[in-house]
Scaffold this motif. Structure first.
Motif, PDB file in Angstrom:
ATOM      1  N   UNK A  88      -0.514 -17.469  10.513  1.00  0.00           N
ATOM      2  CA  UNK A  88       0.286 -16.478   9.792  1.00  0.00           C
ATOM      3  C   UNK A  88       0.512 -16.874   8.334  1.00  0.00           C
ATOM      4  N   UNK A  89       0.694 -18.176   8.098  1.00  0.00           N
ATOM      5  CA  UNK A  89       1.020 -18.626   6.735  1.00  0.00           C
ATOM      6  C   UNK A  89      -0.120 -18.324   5.762  1.00  0.00           C
ATOM      7  N   UNK A  90      -1.348 -18.630   6.161  1.00  0.00           N
ATOM      8  CA  UNK A  90      -2.466 -18.388   5.242  1.00  0.00           C
ATOM      9  C   UNK A  90      -2.705 -16.887   5.065  1.00  0.00           C
ATOM     10  N   UNK A  91      -2.458 -16.132   6.128  1.00  0.00           N
ATOM     11  CA  UNK A  91      -2.577 -14.673   6.015  1.00  0.00           C
ATOM     12  C   UNK A  91      -1.538 -14.130   5.031  1.00  0.00           C
ATOM     13  N   UNK A  92      -0.322 -14.610   5.160  1.00  0.00           N
ATOM     14  CA  UNK A  92       0.773 -14.129   4.293  1.00  0.00           C
ATOM     15  C   UNK A  92       0.495 -14.480   2.834  1.00  0.00           C
ATOM     16  N   UNK A  93      -0.038 -15.684   2.600  1.00  0.00           N
ATOM     17  CA  UNK A  93      -0.398 -16.066   1.224  1.00  0.00           C
ATOM     18  C   UNK A  93      -1.409 -15.104   0.635  1.00  0.00           C
ATOM     19  N   UNK A  94      -2.436 -14.788   1.443  1.00  0.00           N
ATOM     20  CA  UNK A  94      -3.489 -13.874   0.965  1.00  0.00           C
ATOM     21  C   UNK A  94      -2.893 -12.500   0.673  1.00  0.00           C
ATOM     22  N   UNK A  95      -1.986 -12.056   1.520  1.00  0.00           N
ATOM     23  CA  UNK A  95      -1.343 -10.746   1.320  1.00  0.00           C
ATOM     24  C   UNK A  95      -0.560 -10.734   0.006  1.00  0.00           C
ATOM     25  N   UNK A  96       0.200 -11.812  -0.206  1.00  0.00           N
ATOM     26  CA  UNK A  96       1.046 -11.856  -1.406  1.00  0.00           C
ATOM     27  C   UNK A  96       0.196 -11.917  -2.677  1.00  0.00           C
ATOM     28  N   UNK A 155      -0.821   9.774 -22.871  1.00  0.00           N
ATOM     29  CA  UNK A 155       0.015  10.357 -21.815  1.00  0.00           C
ATOM     30  C   UNK A 155       1.439   9.810 -21.964  1.00  0.00           C
ATOM     31  N   UNK A 156       2.420  10.722 -21.889  1.00  0.00           N
ATOM     32  CA  UNK A 156       3.817  10.315 -22.037  1.00  0.00           C
ATOM     33  C   UNK A 156       4.249   9.396 -20.882  1.00  0.00           C
ATOM     34  N   UNK A 157       5.071   8.415 -21.227  1.00  0.00           N
ATOM     35  CA  UNK A 157       5.567   7.470 -20.219  1.00  0.00           C
ATOM     36  C   UNK A 157       6.227   8.215 -19.043  1.00  0.00           C
ATOM     37  N   UNK A 158       7.018   9.253 -19.370  1.00  0.00           N
ATOM     38  CA  UNK A 158       7.764   9.991 -18.334  1.00  0.00           C
ATOM     39  C   UNK A 158       6.840  10.814 -17.437  1.00  0.00           C
ATOM     40  N   UNK A 159       5.637  11.055 -17.924  1.00  0.00           N
ATOM     41  CA  UNK A 159       4.709  11.899 -17.138  1.00  0.00           C
ATOM     42  C   UNK A 159       3.948  11.077 -16.095  1.00  0.00           C
ATOM     43  N   UNK A 160       4.201   9.774 -16.097  1.00  0.00           N
ATOM     44  CA  UNK A 160       3.456   8.894 -15.183  1.00  0.00           C
ATOM     45  C   UNK A 160       4.403   8.305 -14.141  1.00  0.00           C
ATOM     46  N   UNK A 161       3.997   8.382 -12.886  1.00  0.00           N
ATOM     47  CA  UNK A 161       4.738   7.660 -11.842  1.00  0.00           C
ATOM     48  C   UNK A 161       3.759   6.743 -11.110  1.00  0.00           C
ATOM     49  N   UNK A 162       4.323   5.676 -10.584  1.00  0.00           N
ATOM     50  CA  UNK A 162       3.477   4.662  -9.943  1.00  0.00           C
ATOM     51  C   UNK A 162       4.029   4.381  -8.551  1.00  0.00           C
ATOM     52  N   UNK A 163       3.127   4.324  -7.583  1.00  0.00           N
ATOM     53  CA  UNK A 163       3.573   4.102  -6.200  1.00  0.00           C
ATOM     54  C   UNK A 163       2.691   3.047  -5.526  1.00  0.00           C
ATOM     55  N   UNK A 164       3.312   1.957  -5.156  1.00  0.00           N
ATOM     56  CA  UNK A 164       2.621   0.961  -4.318  1.00  0.00           C
ATOM     57  C   UNK A 164       3.080   1.256  -2.897  1.00  0.00           C
ATOM     58  N   UNK A 165       2.206   1.920  -2.139  1.00  0.00           N
ATOM     59  CA  UNK A 165       2.597   2.324  -0.780  1.00  0.00           C
ATOM     60  C   UNK A 165       2.394   1.144   0.163  1.00  0.00           C
ATOM     61  N   UNK A 166       3.499   0.507   0.501  1.00  0.00           N
ATOM     62  CA  UNK A 166       3.430  -0.717   1.299  1.00  0.00           C
ATOM     63  C   UNK A 166       3.463  -0.409   2.785  1.00  0.00           C
ATOM     64  N   UNK A 167       2.724  -1.198   3.548  1.00  0.00           N
ATOM     65  CA  UNK A 167       2.786  -1.045   5.003  1.00  0.00           C
ATOM     66  C   UNK A 167       3.980  -1.829   5.547  1.00  0.00           C
ATOM     67  N   UNK A 168       4.528  -2.717   4.708  1.00  0.00           N
ATOM     68  CA  UNK A 168       5.696  -3.489   5.120  1.00  0.00           C
ATOM     69  C   UNK A 168       5.378  -4.676   6.003  1.00  0.00           C
ATOM     70  N   UNK A 169       4.134  -4.769   6.480  1.00  0.00           N
ATOM     71  CA  UNK A 169       3.843  -5.789   7.492  1.00  0.00           C
ATOM     72  C   UNK A 169       3.776  -7.202   6.924  1.00  0.00           C
ATOM     73  N   UNK A 170       3.634  -7.302   5.591  1.00  0.00           N
ATOM     74  CA  UNK A 170       3.547  -8.644   5.004  1.00  0.00           C
ATOM     75  C   UNK A 170       4.865  -9.395   5.221  1.00  0.00           C
ATOM     76  N   UNK A 171       5.964  -8.654   5.179  1.00  0.00           N
ATOM     77  CA  UNK A 171       7.250  -9.324   5.402  1.00  0.00           C
ATOM     78  C   UNK A 171       7.630  -9.336   6.878  1.00  0.00           C
TER      79      UNK A 171
END
Lengths: 321, 161
Positions: B52-60, B82-98
């Motif tokens: 699990x430890x090496x997997x978690x490192x790779x994930x991070x 492009x205006x700053x306000x016109x941009x949104x950013x989403x990192x869709x996490x699966x949550x499984x790393x934690x």
């Protein structure tokens, strides 16, 4: 090794001589050191090591030092013990290279999942003192599918009319077993014709070896499907038919002159998949399934179930003797 | 669907960078557009790591690379006007790393996740990069882009090679 264990060893293996007296291993991490005459101790079970297992592929003997043929000193039953070997290697499939990994944990998980399901090899996982998950596998007394098919002494027409319907039916059963794995979120990972064993006593087809793992991809079951396609080609053709083999005979040359690159495997450009061009009595319905694995296909199966929807009706299309 | 709502699906590859750059060039300072940069997390498979430890490192490590890429992608769009306000950013996490790895070898479909975001967000334009896989590779591994092209509805798909 203490005397009590040595005496049991001698009782179970009378051919042992004093110079074979080895050690008792409770930690199997250094599997290369464990050999004939040693004992692997897992919990309260003792296994006498008989030999390293080997795999015979393409005429070569490939020793598997982490896989030991053993005998339980209590029951005297033989088992195969797979010790932990976190191997990373490259697997070449045609022109594509895949990073492959050996995962004892995956195999243990699948063994638990398929417990008492005779379509799969059976076994349990016992941990050694170092925490290594050792898979204790029951022997399947039988032969691999490829050996059985290769040893059939009949021309293709006879084989196809008389034996193939039964073989196809059993093969469909093995595909359903893979659907079971996929439905539970697991890949087999190493689907090959020598990873189906046919049990002598029952004639049952059983999958072996579940420890291969790969990087996840958008199509997690693509490799398993590809393996099933290859086996279907092998059993339909009573072996593999290559450009090389066809070029060796006059009749083969005539067939070769009718073939296009699209008639061959998507991954192996010399393996014929359009077998109906060689054996015209192969029903079109069955040949169509094979062509989904050919270089000429534009539509791929995405699941084994999709393939089975096309393959099952082929049973009733096969020619009758 | 609003065609001025643009979903750019990225994976930190060069093709993704090209898709972001192309979007920036096309939209630039034109008002009324919204650009949503989406990364759908696909962790390395747990089974290919010994523990699990090496997997978690790779994930991070991978997560950090992706977050760096997303920051650069935002910068790239802003550089194109492009205006700053016109941009949104989403990192869709699966949550499984934690929470720990999924105990199966199936993984999940990134394409399906992107299509779900597209439907729920009412995006009229979907932008993806493509590296051009062979037929054999597509058979064995599948293709996020091909799945999106085949299954996206009520939208325009820009495929940037």
């Amino acid at each position: 090794m203490d005397n009590a264990v040595w005496e049991r060893m001698q009782r179970v293996l009378p051919s042992l001589s004093l110079r074979d007296r080895g050690d008792i291993y409770t930690d199997t991490t250094e599997f290369m050191s464990i050999s004939y005459g040693d004992v692997i101790s897992l919990g309260n079970r003792l296994f006498a090591v008989l030999r390293d297992e080997a795999e015979r592929r393409f005429g070569m003997e490939d020793p598997k030092y982490w896989v030991k043929r053993c005998r339980d000193l209590e029951t005297e039953e033989q088992y195969i013990l797979k010790l932990v070997f976190h191997e990373r290697f490259e697997q070449n499939i045609g022109s594509i290279t895949i990073q492959c990994f050996r995962s004892p944990e995956k195999e243990s998980r699948i063994l638990d999942r398929v417990k008492n399901d005779a379509r799969f090899m059976q076994g349990i996982t016992l941990h050694d003192v170092a925490g290594n998950p050792v898979r204790v596998l029951e022997l399947i007394r039988g032969r691999s599918l490829d050996n059985v098919i290769e040893d059939i002494d009949a021309d293709h027409r006879t084989y196809f009319y008389e034996l193939f319907p039964g073989i196809l039916e059993k093969f469909i059963g093995t595909c359903e077993a893979i659907v079971f794995l996929h439905d539970h979120g697991e890949k087999h990972g190493d689907i090959r014709r020598d990873h189906i064993w046919i049990e002598h006593r029952t004639g049952r087809y059983r999958w072996i070896d579940f420890d291969y793992a790969y990087e996840s991809t958008e199509n997690p079951f693509g490799l398993d499907l590809f393996g099933l396609g290859n086996i279907l080609m092998f059993i339909t053709g009573q072996g593999i038919h290559t450009t090389h083999e066809l070029a060796a005979t006059q009749k083969g040359k005539e067939i070769l002159s009718t073939l296009n690159p699209e008639d061959f495997s998507l991954l192996f450009p010399n393996r014929l998949f359009n077998l109906r061009k060689m054996f015209p009595y192969i029903p079109e319905e069955l040949n169509r399934v094979l062509l989904r694995f050919s270089a000429g296909t534009y539509v791929f199966y995405e699941t084994v179930e999709e393939m089975l929807q096309d393959l099952k009706p082929c049973l009733s299309c096969l020619p009758k003797t | 669907m609003n065609f001025k709502k643009i979903l750019v699906a990225v994976d930190a590859s060069e093709n993704s960078a090209r898709a972001v750059e192309y979007t920036g060039i096309m939209i630039g300072q034109t008002p009324g557009f919204q650009i949503h940069l989406l990364y759908v997390e696909r962790h390395p498979e747990r089974d290919i790591f010994p523990d699990d430890a090496s997997w978690k490192n790779a994930c991070q490590e991978e997560e950090q690379n992706i977050r760096d890429f997303l920051a650069q992608a935002r910068g790239m769009l802003e550089n194109k006007g492009v205006q700053h306000e016109a941009i949104s950013v989403d990192y869709a996490s699966s949550g499984s790393c934690s929470t720990g790895p999924q105990r199966s070898s199936k993984g999940h479909s990134v394409a399906n996740h992107i299509l779900k975001v597209h439907q729920e967000g009412g995006y009229g334009t979907v932008v993806v990069g493509r590296r051009g896989v062979s037929k054999a590779e597509e058979f064995l591994f599948g293709s996020v882009t091909t799945k999106i092209i085949h299954n996206a509805k009520d939208c325009t798909v820009w495929v940037v090679e």
